[in-house]
Scaffold this motif. Structure first.
Motif, PDB file in Angstrom:
ATOM      1  N   LEU A 273       7.464  47.802  -0.531  1.00 39.32           N
ATOM      2  CA  LEU A 273       7.372  47.679  -1.984  1.00 39.32           C
ATOM      3  C   LEU A 273       8.474  46.777  -2.530  1.00 39.32           C
ATOM      4  O   LEU A 273       8.214  45.883  -3.346  1.00 39.32           O
ATOM      5  N   LYS A 274       9.695  46.988  -2.060  1.00 43.94           N
ATOM      6  CA  LYS A 274      10.808  46.180  -2.548  1.00 43.94           C
ATOM      7  C   LYS A 274      10.612  44.713  -2.158  1.00 43.94           C
ATOM      8  O   LYS A 274      10.955  43.802  -2.922  1.00 43.94           O
ATOM      9  N   GLY A 275      10.048  44.483  -0.977  1.00 40.45           N
ATOM     10  CA  GLY A 275       9.753  43.111  -0.571  1.00 40.45           C
ATOM     11  C   GLY A 275       8.805  42.428  -1.545  1.00 40.45           C
ATOM     12  O   GLY A 275       8.982  41.255  -1.889  1.00 40.45           O
ATOM     13  N   LEU A 276       7.809  43.169  -2.014  1.00 36.09           N
ATOM     14  CA  LEU A 276       6.867  42.616  -3.001  1.00 36.09           C
ATOM     15  C   LEU A 276       7.549  42.400  -4.344  1.00 36.09           C
ATOM     16  O   LEU A 276       7.317  41.391  -5.023  1.00 36.09           O
ATOM     17  N   GLU A 277       8.396  43.337  -4.739  1.00 35.72           N
ATOM     18  CA  GLU A 277       9.129  43.181  -6.006  1.00 35.72           C
ATOM     19  C   GLU A 277      10.041  41.962  -5.980  1.00 35.72           C
ATOM     20  O   GLU A 277      10.217  41.288  -6.995  1.00 35.72           O
ATOM     21  N   LEU A 278      10.604  41.666  -4.813  1.00 34.71           N
ATOM     22  CA  LEU A 278      11.519  40.531  -4.670  1.00 34.71           C
ATOM     23  C   LEU A 278      10.780  39.239  -4.347  1.00 34.71           C
ATOM     24  O   LEU A 278      11.399  38.206  -4.100  1.00 34.71           O
ATOM     25  N   LYS A 279       9.424  39.313  -4.349  1.00 41.29           N
ATOM     26  CA  LYS A 279       8.573  38.147  -4.084  1.00 41.29           C
ATOM     27  C   LYS A 279       8.840  37.554  -2.700  1.00 41.29           C
ATOM     28  O   LYS A 279       8.871  36.332  -2.505  1.00 41.29           O
ATOM     29  N   ALA A 280       9.057  38.428  -1.735  1.00 38.24           N
ATOM     30  CA  ALA A 280       9.324  37.977  -0.372  1.00 38.24           C
ATOM     31  C   ALA A 280       8.125  37.223   0.189  1.00 38.24           C
ATOM     32  O   ALA A 280       6.973  37.572  -0.062  1.00 38.24           O
ATOM     33  N   LYS A 281       8.421  36.193   0.963  1.00 35.69           N
ATOM     34  CA  LYS A 281       7.373  35.388   1.596  1.00 35.69           C
ATOM     35  C   LYS A 281       7.042  35.921   2.982  1.00 35.69           C
ATOM     36  O   LYS A 281       5.995  35.606   3.532  1.00 35.69           O
ATOM     37  N   ALA A 282       7.951  36.710   3.551  1.00 33.63           N
ATOM     38  CA  ALA A 282       7.712  37.339   4.850  1.00 33.63           C
ATOM     39  C   ALA A 282       8.300  38.742   4.836  1.00 33.63           C
ATOM     40  O   ALA A 282       9.420  38.947   4.364  1.00 33.63           O
ATOM     41  N   ILE A 283       7.545  39.695   5.352  1.00 29.01           N
ATOM     42  CA  ILE A 283       7.986  41.085   5.434  1.00 29.01           C
ATOM     43  C   ILE A 283       7.844  41.533   6.881  1.00 29.01           C
ATOM     44  O   ILE A 283       6.744  41.489   7.450  1.00 29.01           O
ATOM     45  N   LEU A 284       8.959  41.950   7.478  1.00 28.93           N
ATOM     46  CA  LEU A 284       8.965  42.425   8.862  1.00 28.93           C
ATOM     47  C   LEU A 284       9.449  43.877   8.863  1.00 28.93           C
ATOM     48  O   LEU A 284      10.533  44.160   8.357  1.00 28.93           O
ATOM     49  N   ALA A 285       8.664  44.760   9.439  1.00 22.58           N
ATOM     50  CA  ALA A 285       9.039  46.178   9.437  1.00 22.58           C
ATOM     51  C   ALA A 285       8.759  46.804  10.801  1.00 22.58           C
ATOM     52  O   ALA A 285       7.678  46.627  11.367  1.00 22.58           O
TER      53      ALA A 285
END
Length: 408
Positions: A273-285
């Protein structure tokens, strides 16, 4: 056929001496209070000497020990008393051994395995090479001043390099899609002792020569203070460690990459969720313990899952594995609804950590028709499980398509 314990011991010893053993799996403890749920065993060659490696699993953590053959044979005798099941994979045949009250039931079946590789000394090409002087690895106790990786830290060294391989692929993909140029902002949620965060700094600065800003975030203030001190001693610029909760992070905007390693249960969902809020271009989990699906599905025994897959649902260990996989499948699909191309892969070999699934999402252009198909599959899966996951509530405002603008 029924055999005595001595027969099993002699069989194993003979197979090892004839260089035929691939691996041995000891499982199903006689005493349910035994914290060693499973032991993986395999022969390895270390500096031209035959050793037996024991990998024990205690409370979802793996521990390794290498011992000589004579010591192993002594230990094997007690293992046959402590565990009900032994599975041996050898060249040409598999052996399943089940413990009875007085003896053992042995079943042999043929296989097609024709070779075995025992070397433990083979050098693999890593992004950070062995023998090179790497200040942060020396500071963190992974290697010595001469660049030699300490034996006790070799698994960590491998994990660091595997992480950098994923980062390298991610950065190249972001560049190819023109989502970044030579500058990148990265946030590492739940960074802990920050081996990977310092590795990222070393990679971006000394290997890729990029402009960057890196922030590590964790709840433990004392650990973050220590990481900041190490960063200061190593003169790491544009690297900062903060104490705080993922939900409250607002230090950076328009982040390029967020990474979350072994965040427990729904902490992974909040990292996404925070990645989307920060407009991240890549999310690795890389998720860790995952309880939500297990608990919620257990409370709805009338779901389609229990009607169709009750054979899985009635066995605790199978149900746990299923809900873990279902959780990550759901996360991957939710990210796709948010406009990401997702890949689910191994983060590191299973023999080094039982928590090894990496969910990788890269911002992508997805057509409405494809999104419609993905959303229908997403809803059907949720309905099949009979739950309303927290992640759906957290991310729904970021879905590019949903039930409000889609007639199903």
């Amino acid at each position: 056929m029924k055999v005595e314990k001595k027969y099993v011991v002699v069989l194993v010893e003979t197979l090892i001496k004839e260089n035929k053993i691939v691996k041995i799996i000891v499982s199903n403890p006689v005493d349910k209070k035994n914290i060693r749920s499973k032991i993986n065993i395999k022969p390895i060659i270390i500096k031209d000497n035959l050793n037996i490696q024991l990998e024990e699993f205690k409370e979802n953590k793996a521990f390794h020990e290498n011992i000589c053959l004579d010591s192993f044979i002594i230990i094997l005798d007690s293992l046959l008393e402590e565990y009900k099941q032994v599975f041996i994979v050898s060249l040409g045949a598999d052996y399943q051994i089940l413990k009875n009250k007085k003896d053992y039931n042995l079943k042999e079946s043929k296989n097609n395995k024709s070779n075995i590789y025992l070397s433990h000394d083979n050098k693999k090409k890593y992004i950070i090479e062995e023998g090179s002087h790497v200040p942060f690895l020396i500071k963190l106790g992974v290697m010595g001043e001469n660049g030699e990786v300490f034996k006790r830290s070799y698994d960590k060294f491998r994990q660091i390099n595997k992480y950098l391989e994923f980062i390298d692929d991610t950065i190249e993909e972001l560049k190819n899609k023109k989502l970044i140029d030579n500058k990148v902002k990265v946030v590492d949620f739940g960074c802990g002792k920050s081996y990977l965060t310092f590795a990222l700094y070393h990679y971006l600065k000394n290997i890729k020569n990029m402009n960057f800003e890196i922030i590590g975030l964790d709840l433990k203030k004392d650990v973050m203070d220590k990481c900041n001190q190490i960063a200061k001693e190593l003169q790491c610029e544009n690297l900062e460690f903060l104490t705080g909760n993922i939900k409250d992070f607002n230090k950076l905007k328009d982040v390029d990459i967020i990474f979350s390693l072994h965040a427990c249960d729904n902490a992974t969902d909040y990292a996404i969720l925070k990645g989307l809020e920060l407009k991240a271009k890549a999310i690795l989990a890389v998720p860790y313990c995952q309880h939500e699906f297990n608990e919620k599905m257990s409370k709805n025994k009338n779901s389609m899952f229990f009607k169709n897959d009750g054979l899985i649902g009635k066995h605790g260990i199978l149900f746990e594995k299923y809900t873990t996989l279902a959780t990550d499948a759901f996360r991957a699909q939710a990210l796709e609804l948010c406009g990401f191309k997702t890949t689910v892969m191994e983060f590191i070999d299973m023999e080094h950590t039982p928590k090894n699934i990496l969910i990788k999402g890269i911002k992508d252009k997805i057509s409405r028709d494809v999104l419609k198909t993905k959303y229908i599959a997403y809803k059907n899966f949720m309905d099949y499980l009979g739950i309303e996951p927290l992640l759906d509530e957290l991310l729904k405002k970021y879905y590019l398509i949903n039930s409000d603008n889609l007639k199903i």
